[in-house]
Motif scaffolding. Structure first.
Motif, PDB file in Angstrom:
ATOM      1  N   ALA A 411       0.838  -1.193   0.000  1.00 22.97           N
ATOM      2  CA  ALA A 411       0.000   0.000   0.000  1.00 22.97           C
ATOM      3  C   ALA A 411       0.873   1.244   0.000  1.00 22.97           C
ATOM      4  CB  ALA A 411      -0.925   0.017   1.212  1.00 22.97           C
ATOM      5  N   VAL A 463      -5.980  -1.723   2.943  1.00 25.84           N
ATOM      6  CA  VAL A 463      -6.093  -2.683   1.852  1.00 25.84           C
ATOM      7  C   VAL A 463      -7.370  -3.493   2.068  1.00 25.84           C
ATOM      8  CG1 VAL A 463      -4.975  -4.560   0.600  1.00 25.84           C
ATOM      9  CG2 VAL A 463      -3.583  -2.799   1.695  1.00 25.84           C
ATOM     10  N   ASP A 467      -8.148  -7.255  -2.271  1.00 26.55           N
ATOM     11  CA  ASP A 467      -7.110  -6.437  -2.894  1.00 26.55           C
ATOM     12  C   ASP A 467      -5.733  -6.902  -2.429  1.00 26.55           C
ATOM     13  OD1 ASP A 467      -9.152  -5.031  -4.012  1.00 26.55           O
ATOM     14  OD2 ASP A 467      -8.869  -3.209  -2.808  1.00 26.55           O
ATOM     15  N   GLU A 470      -2.965  -1.465  -2.965  1.00 25.46           N
ATOM     16  CA  GLU A 470      -3.865  -0.323  -2.771  1.00 25.46           C
ATOM     17  C   GLU A 470      -3.041   0.957  -2.826  1.00 25.46           C
ATOM     18  OE1 GLU A 470      -8.011   0.640  -1.900  1.00 25.46           O
ATOM     19  OE2 GLU A 470      -7.177  -1.367  -1.547  1.00 25.46           O
ATOM     20  N   LEU A 472      -3.647   4.748  -2.190  1.00 24.94           N
ATOM     21  CA  LEU A 472      -4.676   5.556  -1.529  1.00 24.94           C
ATOM     22  C   LEU A 472      -4.207   6.998  -1.395  1.00 24.94           C
ATOM     23  CD1 LEU A 472      -7.395   5.639   0.067  1.00 24.94           C
ATOM     24  CD2 LEU A 472      -6.055   5.100   2.116  1.00 24.94           C
ATOM     25  N   GLN A 487      -5.911  -1.881  -6.867  1.00 26.11           N
ATOM     26  CA  GLN A 487      -6.897  -0.822  -6.646  1.00 26.11           C
ATOM     27  C   GLN A 487      -6.203   0.543  -6.596  1.00 26.11           C
ATOM     28  OE1 GLN A 487     -10.380  -1.288  -6.172  1.00 26.11           O
ATOM     29  NE2 GLN A 487     -10.515   0.949  -6.301  1.00 26.11           N
ATOM     30  N   ASP A 489      -7.238   4.343  -6.042  1.00 27.58           N
ATOM     31  CA  ASP A 489      -8.445   5.070  -5.653  1.00 27.58           C
ATOM     32  C   ASP A 489      -8.563   6.403  -6.390  1.00 27.58           C
ATOM     33  OD1 ASP A 489      -6.880   6.951  -4.303  1.00 27.58           O
ATOM     34  OD2 ASP A 489      -8.103   6.896  -2.493  1.00 27.58           O
TER      35      ASP A 489
END
Length: 545
Positions: A411, A463, A467, A470, A472, A487, A489
């Motif tokens: 992440a 996360v 997923d 991530e 973010l 993913q 965002d």
């Protein structure tokens, strides 16, 4: 008979017999001296002959060792994948020379606690006839050496490499007015929503299911800029033709707002369009079993579980690569993911070939905010890039080219991590980042985990379940690969390939989603994006004998 005193005196002065005694004494002395000289000369000759034989024996042993090295050098990189053909030096061979012979061979050994995972242990034993006599045995010398086997740091790839695509094994969804300008492959369905488009400059589009364009502004290419290749196996559904969008299978192309070159559009996806990625876990190999993708790199990454940081250069607190259990089970980060960019805490971890030449590195300079990556790193757990502790919106940069494998998740949270930086963000301007340039950064992150597993893998619920990666409220330049979903965002930006090996890709970023073509990839991505590269040899070392 009586002797007078005068006669006795005369007789005592008579030396006619002493000459003989003295002559005999001198002769005996000379005989001993000559005999000793002859013996000493003979012994010196034998010693000289033995010394010469010993020198010849060592020279022949070295010649045999060179024969073994010649075989290795002729077969690396060769045609056999890492670590190479284990039978190259087995069984041993004997080379005859005018003054003797040398028997040489070697074995390919797996090693631990070194910067390399495999090495050749080679030896050569010579035989030279002892010149001091037939009753003595031959003069023999044995010499040994080690030749480490290494993975190249980079390898060439072509257009079919998945690193030149946005790839989803299942579905891909793009929204929020993003203009995709790089090739897209969705094994399942592709959804364009909220003015998302695939630009003609993307070049290629392949959809194994249905292409759905949920808004009138969604589409693929334009009449003035057609996409070069389009393959839509499940047809098209375009809202501009009605609500709900009617499905046309096969796609009606231009009238369905899909503008593609008529010579390169079809309802079937060519089988050779891409090299399909794979990501398996968790066998380490052995016992008749081949290693999985993750298992291969668990064993061979440097630094990693089997290749610790060099003690002489280690500083700070680098990641714990594994707990020593020799199992891929996320044990290195059971609760908290490792922060690659900790506030006010620099660290250095390097591995070398034993002669000081670097093989791999993962280091962080908290002052300059630069993460250095070289080679392939394996962490049996999860990792994050997190700005916690830094004020404002710091822009982190990474330098070098390499791959980070994670058995858990990855992440990036409220942070910019870039190959090329601008004032307040990554420099996303076309032409600024070239991942093929060895002087610029190229980072590949491969995550096998799932946020639904909890603990460090959820990263504090950042996360989501399902997923593996991530991004973010962040920016990232590099390649993101995951077993689960990738993913991105709504408030994030990604420049680089996004690859879900077995699941889906979802991106809500705005602006242009484009990245430069990749011709050279960090070799650590191999096994996922391409076959394992051919091995190379490091410098010969640890001579003995």
């Amino acid at each position: 008979m009586k002797f007078s005193l005068a006669a006795l005196v005369r007789r005592s002065r008579d030396e006619s017999g002493a000459t003989l005694v003295m002559g005999l004494g001198i002769l005996m002395t000379m005989t001993v001296m000559v005999t000793g000289t002859l013996e000493l000369t003979s012994e010196s000759g034998r010693a000289a002959s033995y010394s010469n034989a010993k020198q010849n024996s060592y020279a022949l042993a070295e010649a045999g060792l060179n024969d073994a090295l010649s075989v290795l050098e002729a077969n690396y990189p060769g045609t056999v994948q890492y670590p190479g053909n284990p039978n190259l030096l087995s069984p041993s061979q004997t080379t005859q020379y005018p003054n003797g012979s040398a028997t040489w061979g070697g074995t390919l050994q797996r090693v631990t606690r070194k910067a390399w995972a495999w090495q050749w242990s080679i030896s050569s034993t010579s035989r030279v006839t002892d010149p001091t006599g037939p009753e003595t045995g031959p003069v023999s010398t044995r010499v040994t050496a080690v030749v480490p086997v290494a993975m190249p740091t980079t390898e060439l790839v072509g257009d079919t490499s998945i690193l030149n695509w946005i790839y989803a094994f299942k579905d891909a969804t793009f929204s929020n007015q993003v203009a995709i300008a790089s090739p897209v492959y969705a094994g399942g369905n592709l959804t364009l929503d909220n003015k998302a488009t695939v630009a003609g400059t993307a070049g290629k589009l392949a959809v194994g299911g249905v292409l759905t364009m949920s808004q009138n502004a969604d589409g693929v290419g334009t009449s003035a800029s057609r996409i070069g290749q389009a393959y839509l196996a499940g047809g098209c559904a375009y809202k501009g033709n009605g609500t709900p969008p009617p499905l046309h299978n096969p796609c009606q192309w231009d009238s369905d707002n899909v503008w593609a070159d008529p010579a390169h559009r079809a309802p079937a996806v060519p089988s050779d369009l891409i090299i399909v990625p794979t990501l398996t876990c968790c066998s380490l190999g052995g016992g008749g079993f081949e290693p999985s993708t993750m298992g291969f790199w668990y064993v061979n990454a440097s630094p990693g579980p089997n290749a610790p940081c060099d003690a002489s250069s280690k500083t700070g607190t680098p990641p714990t690569f594994d707990t020593g259990d020799n199992v891929i089970n996320n044990s290195a980060t059971p609760v908290t993911p490792f922060n690659l960019t900790p506030y006010n805490q620099s660290y250095t971890c390097r591995t070398t070939d034993g002669n000081g030449t670097p093989i791999g590195e993962l280091s962080w300079n908290a002052s300059t905010k630069v993460l250095t990556i070289k080679g392939t790193v394996f962490i049996d757990g999860s990792a994050t890039v997190d700005k916690t502790g830094y004020s404002g919106q710091p822009v982190f940069r990474y330098a070098g080219q390499g791959t980070i494998y994670l058995s858990g998740t990855f992440a990036v949270k409220s942070t910019m991590i870039c190959a090329v930086t601008a004032a307040t963000d990554c420099n996303f301007t076309a032409g600024q980042w070239n991942p093929n340039d060895p002087n610029q950064g190229a980072l590949v992150v491969i995550a096998n985990g799932d946020g639904g597993a909890g603990g460090a893998q959820s990263q504090g619920n950042v996360v989501k379940p399902g997923d593996g990666v991530e991004i973010l409220s962040s920016s990232f330049q590099g390649a993101l690969l995951a077993n689960k979903n990738v993913q991105i965002d709504t408030s994030s930006k990604e420049q680089g390939p996004m690859i879900s090996v077995y699941n889906s890709v979802n991106s809500g970023q705005t602006g242009t989603l484009s990245f430069p073509s990749v011709n050279i990839q960090p070799a650590g991505a191999a096994g996922v994006t391409a076959p394992i590269p051919l091995p190379t040899l490091l410098a010969t070392q640890q001579f003995g004998g």
